[in-house]
Motif scaffolding. Structure first.
Motif, PDB file in Angstrom:
ATOM      1  N   LYS A 106       9.839   5.953   4.216  1.00  0.00           N
ATOM      2  CA  LYS A 106      10.788   6.898   3.625  1.00  0.00           C
ATOM      3  C   LYS A 106      12.077   6.968   4.432  1.00  0.00           C
ATOM      4  CE  LYS A 106       7.438   9.893   1.304  1.00  0.00           C
ATOM      5  NZ  LYS A 106       6.781  11.218   1.300  1.00  0.00           N
ATOM      6  N   THR A 107      11.983   6.778   5.739  1.00  0.00           N
ATOM      7  CA  THR A 107      13.161   6.849   6.596  1.00  0.00           C
ATOM      8  C   THR A 107      13.922   5.533   6.649  1.00  0.00           C
ATOM      9  OG1 THR A 107      12.066   8.495   7.973  1.00  0.00           O
ATOM     10  CG2 THR A 107      13.976   7.403   8.925  1.00  0.00           C
ATOM     11  N   PHE A 108      13.213   4.414   6.817  1.00  0.00           N
ATOM     12  CA  PHE A 108      13.868   3.134   7.077  1.00  0.00           C
ATOM     13  C   PHE A 108      13.752   2.124   5.941  1.00  0.00           C
ATOM     14  CE2 PHE A 108      12.588   4.825  11.249  1.00  0.00           C
ATOM     15  CZ  PHE A 108      13.844   4.965  11.804  1.00  0.00           C
ATOM     16  N   GLY A 109      13.024   2.455   4.896  1.00  0.00           N
ATOM     17  CA  GLY A 109      12.858   1.503   3.803  1.00  0.00           C
ATOM     18  C   GLY A 109      11.970   0.345   4.201  1.00  0.00           C
ATOM     19  N   ALA A 168       0.832  -1.207   0.000  1.00  0.00           N
ATOM     20  CA  ALA A 168       0.000   0.000   0.000  1.00  0.00           C
ATOM     21  C   ALA A 168       0.867   1.258   0.000  1.00  0.00           C
ATOM     22  CB  ALA A 168      -0.928  -0.001   1.207  1.00  0.00           C
ATOM     23  N   VAL A 169       1.937   1.267   0.781  1.00  0.00           N
ATOM     24  CA  VAL A 169       2.817   2.432   0.847  1.00  0.00           C
ATOM     25  C   VAL A 169       3.505   2.651  -0.495  1.00  0.00           C
ATOM     26  CG1 VAL A 169       4.949   3.317   1.883  1.00  0.00           C
ATOM     27  CG2 VAL A 169       3.144   2.398   3.336  1.00  0.00           C
ATOM     28  N   LYS A 170       4.020   1.572  -1.088  1.00  0.00           N
ATOM     29  CA  LYS A 170       4.676   1.697  -2.398  1.00  0.00           C
ATOM     30  C   LYS A 170       3.683   2.175  -3.458  1.00  0.00           C
ATOM     31  CE  LYS A 170       8.496  -1.563  -1.995  1.00  0.00           C
ATOM     32  NZ  LYS A 170       9.058  -2.847  -2.482  1.00  0.00           N
ATOM     33  N   ASP A 171       2.471   1.682  -3.390  1.00  0.00           N
ATOM     34  CA  ASP A 171       1.429   2.100  -4.320  1.00  0.00           C
ATOM     35  C   ASP A 171       1.144   3.596  -4.169  1.00  0.00           C
ATOM     36  OD1 ASP A 171      -0.444   1.484  -6.359  1.00  0.00           O
ATOM     37  OD2 ASP A 171      -2.067   1.438  -4.881  1.00  0.00           O
ATOM     38  N   TYR A 172       1.062   4.062  -2.927  1.00  0.00           N
ATOM     39  CA  TYR A 172       0.830   5.488  -2.671  1.00  0.00           C
ATOM     40  C   TYR A 172       1.991   6.333  -3.204  1.00  0.00           C
ATOM     41  CZ  TYR A 172       0.801   9.961  -0.384  1.00  0.00           C
ATOM     42  OH  TYR A 172       0.848  11.311  -0.155  1.00  0.00           O
ATOM     43  N   ILE A 173       3.218   5.916  -2.910  1.00  0.00           N
ATOM     44  CA  ILE A 173       4.391   6.685  -3.318  1.00  0.00           C
ATOM     45  C   ILE A 173       4.509   6.754  -4.835  1.00  0.00           C
ATOM     46  CG2 ILE A 173       6.933   6.665  -3.311  1.00  0.00           C
ATOM     47  CD1 ILE A 173       6.768   5.773  -0.384  1.00  0.00           C
ATOM     48  N   LEU A 187      10.451  12.767  16.023  1.00  0.00           N
ATOM     49  CA  LEU A 187      11.307  11.980  16.908  1.00  0.00           C
ATOM     50  C   LEU A 187      10.969  10.495  16.839  1.00  0.00           C
ATOM     51  CD1 LEU A 187      11.422  14.382  19.976  1.00  0.00           C
ATOM     52  CD2 LEU A 187      13.261  13.913  18.358  1.00  0.00           C
ATOM     53  N   ALA A 188       9.675  10.173  16.746  1.00  0.00           N
ATOM     54  CA  ALA A 188       9.272   8.769  16.651  1.00  0.00           C
ATOM     55  C   ALA A 188       9.843   8.142  15.385  1.00  0.00           C
ATOM     56  CB  ALA A 188       7.750   8.650  16.680  1.00  0.00           C
ATOM     57  N   VAL A 189       9.786   8.872  14.287  1.00  0.00           N
ATOM     58  CA  VAL A 189      10.324   8.350  13.029  1.00  0.00           C
ATOM     59  C   VAL A 189      11.846   8.286  13.081  1.00  0.00           C
ATOM     60  CG1 VAL A 189      10.590   8.861  10.578  1.00  0.00           C
ATOM     61  CG2 VAL A 189       8.346   9.030  11.626  1.00  0.00           C
ATOM     62  N   THR A 190      12.480   9.336  13.572  1.00  0.00           N
ATOM     63  CA  THR A 190      13.945   9.388  13.615  1.00  0.00           C
ATOM     64  C   THR A 190      14.537   8.262  14.449  1.00  0.00           C
ATOM     65  OG1 THR A 190      13.908  11.787  13.364  1.00  0.00           O
ATOM     66  CG2 THR A 190      15.930  10.821  14.219  1.00  0.00           C
ATOM     67  N   TYR A 191      13.948   7.992  15.610  1.00  0.00           N
ATOM     68  CA  TYR A 191      14.499   7.002  16.525  1.00  0.00           C
ATOM     69  C   TYR A 191      13.776   5.659  16.480  1.00  0.00           C
ATOM     70  CZ  TYR A 191      17.083  10.994  18.173  1.00  0.00           C
ATOM     71  OH  TYR A 191      17.906  12.077  18.235  1.00  0.00           O
TER      72      TYR A 191
END
Length: 129
Positions: free
Chosen positions: A46-49, A13-18, A84-88
């Motif tokens: 987008k951050t962690f693949g 779903a994420v790849k489809d959206y992107i 911060l949640a995404v970064t860490y």
């Protein structure tokens, strides 16, 4: 993240959206999750693949010093809960909120995943002598 949705489904779903197919809302409603949840998945991807959706099978443990660092980063205005949640790689923004409430309430930020205290240290006898 809702645990009932397989990582492969989230990733597709994420790849489809992107790739430009559909909106946050259309993908979210198709999967039965909120728009904010789907947006969080996109940001994590987008951050962690693809590793953003790998399940470890247990809750993440955080040291007291890590919690304090994240809280102080937020309090210094160096990021929002979401950033911060995404970064860490913290699964929920609410986790950070709880740490901040404890920190501001002058409670000790304890390491997680170290086990809890025994609730009942000594049982009582239930038989007649």
């Amino acid at each position: 993240m809702p645990r009932g949705i397989l990582p492969e489904v989230k990733l597709r779903a994420v790849k489809d959206y992107i790739s430009g197919n559909g909106s946050y809302l259309s993908h979210a409603s198709e999967l039965g999750v909120g728009k904010t949840v789907f947006r969080r998945w996109v940001n994590k991807y987008k951050t962690f693949g693809e590793s953003a959706f790998i399940r470890t099978g247990h809750n993440q443990a955080y040291s007291a010093s890590f919690k304090k660092y994240v809280v102080e980063t937020y309090l210094n205005g160096e990021g929002s809960y979401r950033e911060l949640a995404v970064t860490y790689n913290i699964p929920s923004e609410n986790t950070i909120r709880q740490w901040i409430l404890k920190y501001n309430g002058h409670e000790t930020l304890k390491a997680s995943g170290t086990g809890g205290n025994a609730i009942m240290t000594k049982g009582r006898n239930t038989f007649i002598r």
